[in-house]
Design an enzyme around this catalytic site. Structure first.
Site, PDB file in Angstrom:
ATOM      1  CB  CYS A  83      -0.938  -0.004   1.194  1.00  0.00           C
ATOM      2  SG  CYS A  83      -1.678  -1.613   1.495  1.00  0.00           S
ATOM      3  CB  SER A 208      -9.576   2.179   2.682  1.00  0.00           C
ATOM      4  OG  SER A 208      -8.768   1.026   2.701  1.00  0.00           O
ATOM      5  CB  ILE A 210     -12.021  -2.794  -3.616  1.00  0.00           C
ATOM      6  CG1 ILE A 210     -11.649  -3.835  -2.549  1.00  0.00           C
ATOM      7  CG2 ILE A 210     -11.544  -3.204  -4.995  1.00  0.00           C
ATOM      8  CD1 ILE A 210     -12.393  -5.148  -2.685  1.00  0.00           C
ATOM      9  CE  LYS A 333     -14.739   4.287   6.022  1.00  0.00           C
ATOM     10  NZ  LYS A 333     -15.297   4.153   4.667  1.00  0.00           N
ATOM     11  CG  HIS A 337      -5.923   2.036  -0.047  1.00  0.00           C
ATOM     12  ND1 HIS A 337      -4.722   2.514  -0.511  1.00  0.00           N
ATOM     13  CD2 HIS A 337      -5.612   1.035   0.822  1.00  0.00           C
ATOM     14  CE1 HIS A 337      -3.729   1.820   0.043  1.00  0.00           C
ATOM     15  NE2 HIS A 337      -4.238   0.927   0.842  1.00  0.00           N
TER      16      HIS A 337
END
Lengths: 394, 176
Positions: A83, A208, A210, A333, A337
């Site tokens: 990430c 968060s 997809i 969030k 993301h």
């Protein structure tokens, strides 16, 4: 070593982007960044593509993005740091310029997670820890990793479900004002408390989404930046650290050690004291893939003492006008993301904040001319902390 | 239920999807559908089923231990580091061929979660609890917690169990 500045930014709408493919999505961000920098592809000497992939079809994303965006035959590579891929991609170009290998480099982060069905994405992200000892036999999911931290943190410090909810509510408050955000809708505490359990104690509204999206920055050396723009945003310093693949090898589950170490490095290079570090910054972007992550970030960055991060949330000190505005673009969030793009999206948000170009209702007061991004890959498997400033580093 | 039964259940769902894809090709002439936003999507007709083979020779003793009813870790005789998950190389001392020691069975839960949204490959299980326990020797173990009640700080025991329905040996944590 040379100073490095951001001289152009690009950001796509985040969300379900099934209207474009991976390279088309990357191009949207690249085009915007080139236009902002007033440059053409021929001016770019090197480009880096941040993409985690496996949910999308292209096996060599840097190559297809280069071809589609007319950046071929410039040197390139694909970067992966879970990430924090976007920050890692920035690091590669930043070092290339700092060292004198390149004068102008482009960094693009792109992710299209909706190319695979959601259950398979859950499966793929779950496999992202220590594969054999955590996933194969015990089926840990990605929310599960952070849920382990949440349970340990809540038990040790007495943080409540509602404290996590405060983070989600703030993110959605600002997401509602960000035209690039995936969720442009406010939520209430009641909606938060009633949302579906994902991995106890975390719920859907702690998580968060997809996401598909891309973000890009053009970086340049001081000499070049000064010729191109009157308003460069400098990368003052960056700290980077890693953590174990197996969570069981960690000694503490109430904070992210790698993020704390990365912050220490970035602060030390920038001459910032860890205690009271928040006083230096007008705005912070922290990695809130789950609400608990934002609370731990407050502590790992020195914005709050250990065990008191949730109080910052409870007292709403991280809204604009509070002690330090955090994730006022909606955060992971609400903004979304898209894993490979997230770190670059953070850099774009901070750059635009420092230049007074944030969307209405999300602009902070710029007093110090400094911002910070905190980008965690996995659950502290990777960590990047980057400091940005409108003032040229001495 | 065997591993093959689990697989067949998943494959049945996939076959359903392929049947509808066949219909789309028949109707439209190409594997193109519209998603809920009205965007046309080409559905990949090349499927890859992937099952990895993970070499375990260097820690084979761990698996032999499970068969004998023991949960083993490795220990470096030079620096005393205990490794769990076990590994046969001590990177600190740069030596291999570590000693095998038994993990203590008593510990305390330091973190846990209940997995409600499960990956497809775990979809045939009820919601499960994953915990991390700090064992008496200070080494952490991640495993399923087989308990109705669960809370951080609870005393747990580490034991070997059979993973149903696939029917293989694995370790779990139970209330002490």
């Amino acid at each position: 070593m040379r100073n490095v500045a951001i001289i152009g930014t690009g950001h796509t709408k985040f969300g379900v982007r099934t209207d474009v493919n991976l390279q088309e999505l990357a191009w949207e961000a690249i085009k915007q960044a080139l236009e902002e920098a007033n440059l053409d592809q021929k001016d770019i000497q090197y480009f880096v593509v941040g993409n985690v992939g496996s949910w999308s079809a292209e096996e060599l994303p840097a190559v297809v993005v280069g071809e589609y965006s007319d950046l071929t035959p410039k040197g390139t590579m694909r970067v992966e740091a879970a990430c924090s891929t976007g920050s890692a991609a920035i690091r590669d170009a930043y070092l290339a310029i700092k060292s004198g290998e390149a004068d102008i480099a482009l960094v693009v982060g792109v992710e299209q997670m909706h190319q695979a069905p959601n259950p398979q994405v859950v499966e793929l992200i779950g496999r992202a820890g220590g594969y054999f000892w955590e996933f194969e036999n015990f089926g840990l999911t990605f929310p599960g990793y952070y849920a382990l931290h949440a349970s340990a943190y809540m038990a040790k410090y007495g943080a409540k479900e509602e404290d996590l909810g405060k983070i989600a509510i703030k993110s959605h408050h600002y997401g509602a004002r960000n035209p690039y955000a995936q969720f442009q809708k406010e939520i209430t505490m009641d909606e938060y408390l009633k949302s579906k359990p994902v991995a106890y104690p975390l719920k859907l509204l702690d998580s968060s989404p997809i996401t598909d999206g891309a973000a890009a920055v053009v970086l340049a050396s001081e000499e070049v930046a000064k010729k191109i723009t009157d308003s460069p945003v400098w990368i003052v310093s960056q700290g980077v650290a890693s953590g174990t693949a197996n969570l069981s090898k960690r000694t503490d589950f109430t904070h992210i050690e790698a993020a704390y170490l990365a912050a220490q490095q970035a602060y030390s290079k920038a001459g910032i004291n860890f205690e009271g570090a928040w006083r230096f910054f007008d705005v912070a972007e922290v990695h809130d893939c789950f609400t608990i992550a934002e609370i731990m970030a407050y502590e790992d960055l020195g914005f709050a003492k250990r065990g008191e991060g949730y109080l910052l949330a409870r007292e709403e000190q991280t809204y604009i006008g509070g002690k330090i505005p955090v994730n006022v673009d909606g955060g992971l969030k609400a903004k979304g993301h898209p894993i490979g793009a997230t770190g670059i999206s953070m850099a774009v948000s901070i750059t635009r904040q420092l230049l007074y170009r944030a969307p209405k209702g999300t602009q902070v007061d710029v007093k110090h001319g400094m911002g910070i991004s905190h980008n965690v890959g996995g659950t502290g498997h990777y960590a990047y902390v980057t400091i940005f400033s409108t003032r040229r580093p001495s | 239920m065997t591993i093959n039964d689990v697989r067949e259940k998943l494959q049945q769902q996939i076959s359903q999807l392929i049947l509808s894809l066949d219909q789309v090709v028949q109707m439209y002439g190409m594997p193109i559908i519209q998603d809920k936003n009205g965007n046309p999507l080409w559905i990949d007709v090349r499927e890859m089923t992937l099952r990895y083979q993970i070499p375990i020779k260097k820690v084979q003793k761990f698996f032999e231990g499970l068969k004998e009813g023991k949960i083993l870790a490795t220990k470096c005789n030079k620096c005393g580091t205990i490794y769990f998950p076990p590994q046969d190389d001590c990177p600190k001392c740069k030596i291999s061929g570590l000693e095998w020691v038994e993990m203590p069975d008593e510990g305390e839960l330091v973190a846990y979660t209940v997995i409600n949204v499960k990956p497809p490959s775990f979809s045939h299980y009820q919601d499960y609890i994953v915990g991390i326990a700090r064992m008496k020797n200070g080494i952490n173990v991640t495993a399923w917690v087989n308990s109705k009640e669960v809370k951080v700080g609870m005393k747990v025991k580490l034991r070997i169990t059979k993973r149903e329905p696939e029917n293989y040996l694995i370790y779990e944590l139970v209330p002490a």
